[in-house]
Design a protein around this motif. Structure first.
Motif, PDB file in Angstrom:
ATOM      1  N   GLN A   1       0.727  -1.274  -0.050  1.00  0.00           N
ATOM      2  CA  GLN A   1       0.150  -0.151  -0.126  1.00  0.00           C
ATOM      3  C   GLN A   1       0.875   1.156  -0.170  1.00  0.00           C
ATOM      4  O   GLN A   1       0.294   2.212  -0.138  1.00  0.00           O
ATOM      5  N   VAL A   2       2.196   1.105   0.273  1.00  0.00           N
ATOM      6  CA  VAL A   2       2.986   2.547   0.523  1.00  0.00           C
ATOM      7  C   VAL A   2       3.908   2.462  -0.355  1.00  0.00           C
ATOM      8  O   VAL A   2       4.602   1.537  -1.086  1.00  0.00           O
ATOM      9  N   GLU A   3       4.436   3.682  -0.528  1.00  0.00           N
ATOM     10  CA  GLU A   3       5.624   4.310  -1.530  1.00  0.00           C
ATOM     11  C   GLU A   3       6.807   3.740  -0.621  1.00  0.00           C
ATOM     12  O   GLU A   3       6.951   3.509   0.517  1.00  0.00           O
ATOM     13  N   ALA A   4       7.873   3.406  -1.646  1.00  0.00           N
ATOM     14  CA  ALA A   4       9.213   3.093  -1.217  1.00  0.00           C
ATOM     15  C   ALA A   4      10.228   4.005  -1.721  1.00  0.00           C
ATOM     16  O   ALA A   4      11.138   4.510  -1.064  1.00  0.00           O
ATOM     17  N   PHE A   5      10.216   4.453  -2.806  1.00  0.00           N
ATOM     18  CA  PHE A   5      11.169   5.299  -3.711  1.00  0.00           C
ATOM     19  C   PHE A   5      10.531   6.102  -4.631  1.00  0.00           C
ATOM     20  O   PHE A   5       9.765   5.500  -5.619  1.00  0.00           O
ATOM     21  N   THR A   6      10.523   7.360  -4.625  1.00  0.00           N
ATOM     22  CA  THR A   6      10.177   8.191  -5.616  1.00  0.00           C
ATOM     23  C   THR A   6      11.083   9.177  -6.242  1.00  0.00           C
ATOM     24  O   THR A   6      11.897   9.755  -5.345  1.00  0.00           O
ATOM     25  N   PHE A   7      11.005   9.531  -7.595  1.00  0.00           N
ATOM     26  CA  PHE A   7      11.839  10.397  -7.958  1.00  0.00           C
ATOM     27  C   PHE A   7      10.743  11.629  -8.795  1.00  0.00           C
ATOM     28  O   PHE A   7      10.200  11.062  -9.606  1.00  0.00           O
ATOM     29  N   ILE A   8      10.843  12.712  -8.304  1.00  0.00           N
ATOM     30  CA  ILE A   8       9.932  13.637  -8.829  1.00  0.00           C
ATOM     31  C   ILE A   8      10.394  15.053  -8.661  1.00  0.00           C
ATOM     32  O   ILE A   8      10.805  15.411  -7.699  1.00  0.00           O
TER      33      ILE A   8
END
Length: 425
Positions: free
Chosen positions: A60-67
């Motif tokens: 359900q959750v984020e782990a790694f984001t690039f934005i």
């Protein structure tokens, strides 16, 4: 941040990461995050592409984001943890993640500068996110998975074909043959003291490097006996029980971006001996996977290999875990026995007293061969060998002369020949 059916991983990544070094850094971290999660909960992975970035989810959750030119990596510690001092972090409270956690936000350059601190904490978060509160693997994800395969495939191809070619700097100056506890290793590597997890179950990564801890000739901490054994100075080593050759973690061990540091021990309560920097020379496509490792010292020196005379019929392999003896057969030789012998008797020939270091300086430091006082051909398939009582260090010349006849000359007999040739001195 709306998704678009026409988006491709290549188009998005090349647009948002025009700098090649930044692109490699971000994609390499993405791959490692996905691989770590897939080993625990493969069905929980999801990825989403946007025109200005991407996100990797676990369950359900984020782990790694690039934005918007920034990395956001979830970490498995509270934002007040002292290891995060000086970093841009914010608290997080995902209900499905066990334990305190937070998020690091920074540019690719800021991540690179702090990767040694961030990576192990990110790996801790992944383990928490990929398991449920009862410790079982998380199943499925509510997030879209359509972008996952394309993004990972592009990342793996880019990282593999654009990897930095320079060898990473020497970071950890372990001495070949010296003994270390796990806590010694933690202190030298700069990671917090652990009481469980991958550091205690065979192998763990830290930054670009891998650390293998194994037992030779005895069952490991988990009770498994994988028949790890030496062939000459090479170690045939088994990975974890259900591993196979195509698993990402095995591929990382075989093709690391950093180095593989290998430690072994012969008893469950013994400290570990540093075997050296390991490289694979043979891989067995079995379950579990078996790898034959060859070693060199941290300073780049190739590890010593036995001469033909030394291997001939005194060839041995240690397969048991008692501290003062090893089980030996005629087919394999355990360098642990050699090291114990040399540590006691010193690397000076017991026949002619030649000292390689005294003559050649650092080039000859530690160089010597080892002679078995009782040839194994005379004692059958196996016997208990005491490295201090049954082995002696000898130079290659004297070793060859000891084996010049069969049965081999005794050390005192060869010393008598030398004294006679020197006129009875």
């Amino acid at each position: 941040m709306m998704t678009d059916d026409a988006l491709s991983a290549r188009d998005v990544v090349e647009s948002i990461l025009p700098d090649a070094n930044d692109r490699w850094t971000v994609l390499n971290r993405l791959i490692r995050s996905a691989r770590s999660a897939s080993l625990i909960a493969p069905s929980s992975l999801a990825a989403t592409l946007w025109r200005n970035g991407f996100r990797l989810n676990i369950g359900q959750v984020e782990a790694f984001t690039f934005i918007d030119q920034s990395c956001r990596l979830m970490l498995g510690v509270p934002s007040t943890d002292t290891r995060l001092k000086g970093l841009s972090v914010s608290p997080s409270d995902y209900a499905s993640v066990r334990g305190a956690h937070c998020a690091f936000t920074g540019s690719p350059a800021e991540y690179r500068a702090a990767a040694d601190r961030i990576d192990p904490l990110h790996d801790d978060y992944i383990r928490s996110a990929a398991t449920t509160r009862d410790g079982s693997s998380r199943q499925g994800t509510p997030h879209p998975v359509r972008d996952l395969a394309g993004l990972i495939a592009y990342a793996e191809n880019y990282v593999a074909t654009n990897a930095p070619r320079q060898e990473p700097p020497l970071a950890y100056h372990f001495q070949v043959g010296s003994e270390y506890t796990r806590n010694d290793v933690f202190a030298m590597v700069g990671v917090p003291t652990h009481s469980g997890g991958p550091w205690y179950t065979g192998y763990a990564s830290h930054g670009p490097d891998w650390f293998i801890f194994c037992s030779v000739g005895t069952s490991g901490r988990t009770g498994h006996d994988y028949d790890n054994h030496f062939i000459g100075d090479d170690l045939v080593w088994s990975a974890k029980t259900d591993t196979h050759l195509r698993q990402p973690v095995i591929q990382q061990l075989l093709n690391p971006t950093g180095r593989v540091y290998l430690f072994y021990r012969e008893g469950q309560r013994d400290p570990f001996t540093f075997a050296g920097l390991a490289r694979p020379v043979e891989v067995f496509d079995t379950t579990p996977v078996k790898i034959r490792w060859r070693f060199r010292a941290v300073d780049g020196r190739r590890q010593e290999f036995a001469s033909p005379e030394e291997i001939d019929d005194d060839d041995t392999a240690g397969l048991e875990g008692e501290r003062r003896s090893v089980l030996v057969n005629i087919y394999e030789r355990n360098p642990a026995a050699r090291r114990k012998c040399i540590s006691h008797w010193k690397p000076i020939c017991r026949v002619c007293e030649f000292d390689f270091e005294a003559v050649y300086g650092t080039l000859g430091e530690g160089f010597i061969q080892v002679h078995h006082l009782k040839p194994l051909g005379e004692v059958g398939e196996a016997y208990r060998l005491d490295p201090i009582e049954d082995l002696r260090p000898v130079c290659p010349n004297c070793h060859a002369m000891l084996h010049r006849q069969k049965p081999a000359l005794k050390i005192e007999e060869l010393k008598a020949i030398i004294r006679k040739r020197r006129g009875g001195q």
